[in-house]
Design an enzyme around this catalytic site. Sequence first.
Site, short mmCIF file in Angstrom:
data_model
loop_
_atom_site.label_atom_id
_atom_site.label_comp_id
_atom_site.label_asym_id
_atom_site.label_seq_id
_atom_site.Cartn_x
_atom_site.Cartn_y
_atom_site.Cartn_z
CB CYS A 160 5.19 60.51 62.96
SG CYS A 160 6.66 59.41 63.34
CG HIS A 301 2.00 58.50 57.99
ND1 HIS A 301 2.51 59.49 58.54
CD2 HIS A 301 2.77 57.46 58.78
CE1 HIS A 301 3.57 59.39 59.45
NE2 HIS A 301 3.35 58.01 59.42
CD GLU A 311 -1.43 56.66 54.56
OE1 GLU A 311 -0.25 56.26 54.56
OE2 GLU A 311 -1.80 57.88 54.45
CE LYS A 332 6.10 60.56 56.84
NZ LYS A 332 4.68 60.98 56.28
CG HIS A 337 8.94 59.73 58.87
ND1 HIS A 337 8.09 60.76 59.11
CD2 HIS A 337 8.17 58.74 59.55
CE1 HIS A 337 7.32 60.52 60.02
NE2 HIS A 337 7.31 59.09 60.06
CG PHE A 396 6.30 55.18 67.19
CD1 PHE A 396 5.92 54.73 65.88
CD2 PHE A 396 7.76 55.21 67.49
CE1 PHE A 396 6.78 54.12 65.19
CE2 PHE A 396 8.61 54.36 66.72
CZ PHE A 396 8.24 53.98 65.57
#
Lengths: 410, 78
Positions: A160, A301, A311, A332, A337, A396
Amino acid sequence: MVSPLGGNVDTSWKNILEGKSGASKVSNFQVDDLACQIACQIPRDPSVAGHYSPDDWMEPKEQRKVDEFIVYAVAAADQALSDSGFKAETYEQQIRAGVLIGSGIGGLQGIEEAAHTLADKGPRRISPFFIPGRLINLAGGYVSIRHGLKGPNHAVVTACSTGSHAIGDASRLIAFGDADVMVAGGTESPVCRLSLAGFAACKALSTSYNDTPEKASRPYDADRDGFVMGEGAGVVVLEEYEHAKARGAKIYAEVIGYGLSGDAFHITAPSPEGDGAFRCMSAALARAGISPADVDYINAHGTSTMADTIELGAVERLVGDAAGKIAMSSTKSCIGHLLGAAGAVEAIFSVLAIRDGIAPPTINLDTPSVETKIDLVPHKAKKMNIDVALSNSFGFGGTNASLVFRKVAD
Amino acid sequence: MSDIADRVKKIVIEHLGVDAEKVTDNASFIDDLGADSLDTVELVMAFEEEFGVEIPDDAAETILTVGDAVKFLEKNAG
């Protein structure tokens, strides 16, 4: 840009500023046995204004050979290059212009289909286009062939964070003198049964909103329960500053900072103290030579998972007393996403936030799960002067990237 | 024109995205119809699928034109 809110950047941005959601129930394949039955899919209905039509960008006989992430990238790159006015016409221009487009997963859908062909019909029925139509760097390959871009040809695969890493790395290729122009971004076509099943197994997807999909992506909200998968591509044209000025290019913003870090913690979970996020934002600001208080807007994010608060904590630690003047939102909430394309489309939204002096909203943020002095821009876009914007992406594997953009004085 | 020729022509038109009038007996897949080496591999696979035959690699290498394909399949397809 190709996004769940439009087949081009203007439509996507307008819909985001209006707080629209691109999420809906998936209807083009079987979902009734899946935990997550929703996604943010690109509008293809010709009756929708600003819809996406793949035939506008690639001949049907070529489309048959490739997975959709390649078509999205070709569409986004064509749009970006056309908007930039840059054409590699001479050999000298061609060898100084490159491509760096990544994808998180690549052609998962085609791999799923080919696996069935192999099992049902045997190896002699595997198409010669199976491999070149799924490879991640073939998105950039197609773009380079189409536009005669013979400079650096590279691709990023960092889940991502892909889109942010692609733009950051491409800007460094220019800064290092490897190219004058780089066509950079990310692309992803993940909406298929295999990936919905796989991400649901990781407990990453929203599963409680199958009947109200437009409510499912709700970053920072107390009732969030996972991300909503999206598809699309974001591509930008990066150019060496003097090169752009010399040809009178329309300059949207300047890339002034780029930071990278690794969590070295867990394959899918972020480090609980947000250490990786904090270090990557710090590195980007240090590279930019600015202080955290200089940042006006952060495109988070913010995936609508438990990681949102990690975050947010890292951002609060970074900006300290400046928290009260900073706006941070997650687009998002509107488009879902986009995985490997997320960082690229969000970089574009950050730049447009600078251009238009407006912070896009975090929709569905009804009840924030934590208190913060940072304005999370709930529900409605907010007019404000934005000179500096920071965009975060975390992937990830514990891979983090932050980009910093600044308004260019006229 | 034989039934086999019609079916071959249809496959070529679909796979290479070319106009029907270009798909003549003498048309070369690569020189006249814009195919590359991967396209020709896929064409042979499509012929195998349509006609239920196996076309070995050494035979496939001799199928360069629409007429070559028709001739091979008239001889070998059941």
